[in-house]
Design a protein around this motif. Structure first.
Motif, PDB file in Angstrom:
ATOM      1  N   ALA A  48       4.738   4.379  -6.469  1.00  0.00           N
ATOM      2  CA  ALA A  48       4.698   3.961  -7.876  1.00  0.00           C
ATOM      3  C   ALA A  48       3.820   4.912  -8.696  1.00  0.00           C
ATOM      4  O   ALA A  48       4.187   5.326  -9.801  1.00  0.00           O
ATOM      5  N   LEU A  49       2.664   5.263  -8.141  1.00  0.00           N
ATOM      6  CA  LEU A  49       1.764   6.170  -8.859  1.00  0.00           C
ATOM      7  C   LEU A  49       2.421   7.537  -9.053  1.00  0.00           C
ATOM      8  O   LEU A  49       2.257   8.175 -10.098  1.00  0.00           O
ATOM      9  N   ARG A  81      16.420  -0.649  -2.071  1.00  0.00           N
ATOM     10  CA  ARG A  81      16.367   0.439  -3.044  1.00  0.00           C
ATOM     11  C   ARG A  81      16.572  -0.075  -4.462  1.00  0.00           C
ATOM     12  O   ARG A  81      15.880   0.344  -5.393  1.00  0.00           O
ATOM     13  N   PHE A  82      17.545  -0.945  -4.604  1.00  0.00           N
ATOM     14  CA  PHE A  82      17.813  -1.522  -5.925  1.00  0.00           C
ATOM     15  C   PHE A  82      16.576  -2.254  -6.450  1.00  0.00           C
ATOM     16  O   PHE A  82      16.153  -2.053  -7.590  1.00  0.00           O
ATOM     17  N   PHE A  83      15.981  -3.074  -5.598  1.00  0.00           N
ATOM     18  CA  PHE A  83      14.859  -3.877  -6.079  1.00  0.00           C
ATOM     19  C   PHE A  83      13.601  -3.034  -6.281  1.00  0.00           C
ATOM     20  O   PHE A  83      12.796  -3.327  -7.161  1.00  0.00           O
ATOM     21  N   GLU A  84      13.430  -1.981  -5.485  1.00  0.00           N
ATOM     22  CA  GLU A  84      12.276  -1.118  -5.729  1.00  0.00           C
ATOM     23  C   GLU A  84      12.420  -0.400  -7.079  1.00  0.00           C
ATOM     24  O   GLU A  84      11.450  -0.247  -7.822  1.00  0.00           O
ATOM     25  N   GLN A  85      13.641  -0.019  -7.389  1.00  0.00           N
ATOM     26  CA  GLN A  85      13.899   0.602  -8.700  1.00  0.00           C
ATOM     27  C   GLN A  85      13.577  -0.394  -9.828  1.00  0.00           C
ATOM     28  O   GLN A  85      12.974  -0.025 -10.844  1.00  0.00           O
ATOM     29  N   GLN A  86      13.963  -1.638  -9.632  1.00  0.00           N
ATOM     30  CA  GLN A  86      13.654  -2.657 -10.640  1.00  0.00           C
ATOM     31  C   GLN A  86      12.146  -2.898 -10.735  1.00  0.00           C
ATOM     32  O   GLN A  86      11.597  -3.117 -11.819  1.00  0.00           O
ATOM     33  N   GLN A 111       0.832  -1.212   0.000  1.00  0.00           N
ATOM     34  CA  GLN A 111       0.000   0.000   0.000  1.00  0.00           C
ATOM     35  C   GLN A 111       0.867   1.263   0.000  1.00  0.00           C
ATOM     36  O   GLN A 111       0.587   2.225  -0.714  1.00  0.00           O
ATOM     37  N   ASP A 112       1.936   1.253   0.804  1.00  0.00           N
ATOM     38  CA  ASP A 112       2.855   2.403   0.805  1.00  0.00           C
ATOM     39  C   ASP A 112       3.547   2.556  -0.555  1.00  0.00           C
ATOM     40  O   ASP A 112       3.670   3.654  -1.090  1.00  0.00           O
ATOM     41  N   PHE A 113       3.982   1.432  -1.072  1.00  0.00           N
ATOM     42  CA  PHE A 113       4.698   1.459  -2.346  1.00  0.00           C
ATOM     43  C   PHE A 113       3.790   1.930  -3.483  1.00  0.00           C
ATOM     44  O   PHE A 113       4.230   2.624  -4.404  1.00  0.00           O
TER      45      PHE A 113
END
Ligand SMILES: [Ca+2]
Length: 437
Positions: free
Chosen positions: A80-81, A192-197, A74-76
């Motif tokens: 993303a939006l 951070r790396f994986f959120e960017q991916q 939910q936070d992410f």
């Protein structure tokens, strides 16, 4: 992202061919972020069974993890939006996503796998992989010729990448990418790396190149025949078939192979130049010249007595370094700029030599002729750290104790070797560690 600095000759004893852990001779922190496949440097085995979701679930742990995970989603979602992902794309992509414990256990266990470079190369250029690669070259001959003509990258090199990344498409990975990346981003070890991916993966879905059901890959987010990570896909993948979609996931390898060629071309592949050539060094060769920073023309190396395995001077393909990936007792290579281009895929020396050597074998070239110090075993992570601690304490500063044998550690090993009268080849072996104890 682009890391221009090349890694110094990795003269390390052991290769930790593991996700982001790098080879013992490498500092994984200098790996280019946007390479297609940063994660798993092991050559894919011939097909192996996937771990099923059922087998991997540990119910008690998961229910707790999943609650935190759902809150994180939910936070992410808001993040993303804010980065341009539409609510519709996001909600559809996450409709079936659950915390994936298998992904986390693989991430945790990765540093346990260590392989020597010779074990790695035995697998990378096994008889099966060579045979299957030659069959792939025949089966896709027209496609590969077109790709080679367009991008100027040897088709055997493209096929060798394919062979190592997915065993020529047989092991492309069946893990749902959004779920894997979301779990890794939530887990936070490299969040951070994986959120960017993950954002990049959502952008791929939003572009319509594929849908979430077809967007599968390895547990760590590498996708398709040649295992592009999402950011590399966005930057470098191409639609070679011309249907408007860059489809690296389907059974048809055309877009994936063209994307790999495009990627290598983008990073400066030189047509007609080998990645490297196995060489024989003269008896009195100063191994301190086996260093990525020492670059000479083949003629200059020849004047010093460096010869190919047939005893001839190496032709002038451009400036080159000498690489001793397992120290003075192992094979020696004269490596050219194309070596650094393959490093854009994965910086582990073993990987680059694996791709290069497999491509040579696909062209009909011989096996590596020199012996390796096969009696040696790989240094474990704890031993690599201990080696760094002991070197530093002895006055040979490795500039950090991280278990990664990068240029600083290699330099420290060489300095120590010189101080005790050993051949200063920078090879971080178990014998060396024992001597330091
Ligand atoms: Ca296409």
């Amino acid at each position: 992202m682009p890391v221009t600095r090349l890694i110094a000759a990795a003269l390390a004893a052991t290769m930790a061919l593991t996700p982001l852990a790098g080879a013992a001779g490498l500092d994984s922190t200098v790996r280019p972020v946007a390479r297609p496949m940063p994660i798993d440097a092991s050559p894919r085995p011939e097909p192996r069974p996937a771990v099923t979701r059922e087998a991997s679930l540990e119910p008690v742990q998961i229910s707790t993890a999943n609650r935190g995970f759902q809150r994180w989603i939910q936070d992410f979602r808001a993040r993303a939006l804010a980065q341009g992902i539409s609510a519709r794309v996001f909600d559809r992509a996450f409709s079936d996503v659950r915390y994936n414990a298998d992904v986390i256990s693989r991430d945790r266990n990765q540093s346990e796998f260590t392989k020597t470079i010779w074990d790695y190369l035995d697998s990378a250029a096994s008889a099966t992989r060579i045979r299957n690669g030659r069959a792939a070259l025949r089966e896709h001959a027209r496609l590969l010729d077109r790709i080679e003509a367009r991008y100027g990258v040897d088709k055997e090199v493209v096929v060798a990448v394919w062979g190592l990344e997915s065993a020529y498409g047989t092991y492309r990975g069946s893990t749902p990418i959004i779920e894997a990346l979301a779990t890794l981003a939530y887990d936070g070890r490299r969040g951070r790396f994986f959120e960017q991916q993950l954002i990049a993966a959502l952008k791929i879905l939003q572009s319509g190149d594929t849908d979430a059901r077809h967007m599968t890959g390895s547990w760590a987010g590498a996708m398709g025949h040649t295992q592009f990570i999402p950011t590399s896909y966005l930057a470098y993948a191409v639609d070679f078939t011309g249907d408007g979609r860059r489809d690296i996931w389907s059974d048809d390898p055309a877009d994936a192979l063209a994307s790999t060629a495009a990627y290598l071309a983008r990073f400066g592949w030189t047509r007609g130049q080998p990645w490297g050539v196995e060489v024989r060094l003269p008896r009195d060769f100063d191994v301190q010249l086996a260093d990525r920073d020492v670059r000479r023309s083949p003629a200059q190396w020849a004047a010093m007595g460096v010869r190919d395995m047939n005893g001839r001077a190496v032709p002038d393909y451009g400036r080159a370094s000498i690489l001793l990936p397992a120290g003075a007792r192992g094979a020696a290579f004269m490596i050219f700029d194309n070596f650094a281009v393959i490093e854009r895929y994965n910086t582990a020396d073993a990987y680059v030599i694996g791709v290069g050597h497999l491509s040579d074998r696909l062209k009909g070239g011989p096996a590596i002729q020199a012996d390796w110090p096969r009696g040696d075993r790989a240094l474990r992570f704890a031993e690599r750290k201990e080696l760094q601690e002991r070197l530093t304490r002895a006055g040979f500063d490795t500039r950090g104790i991280d278990g990664k044998i990068g240029p600083n550690t290699i330099a420290a090993v060489r300095a120590y070797q010189r101080s005790v009268g050993l051949i200063p080849d920078g090879y971080a072996s178990l014998d060396l560690l024992k001597r330091l104890r």
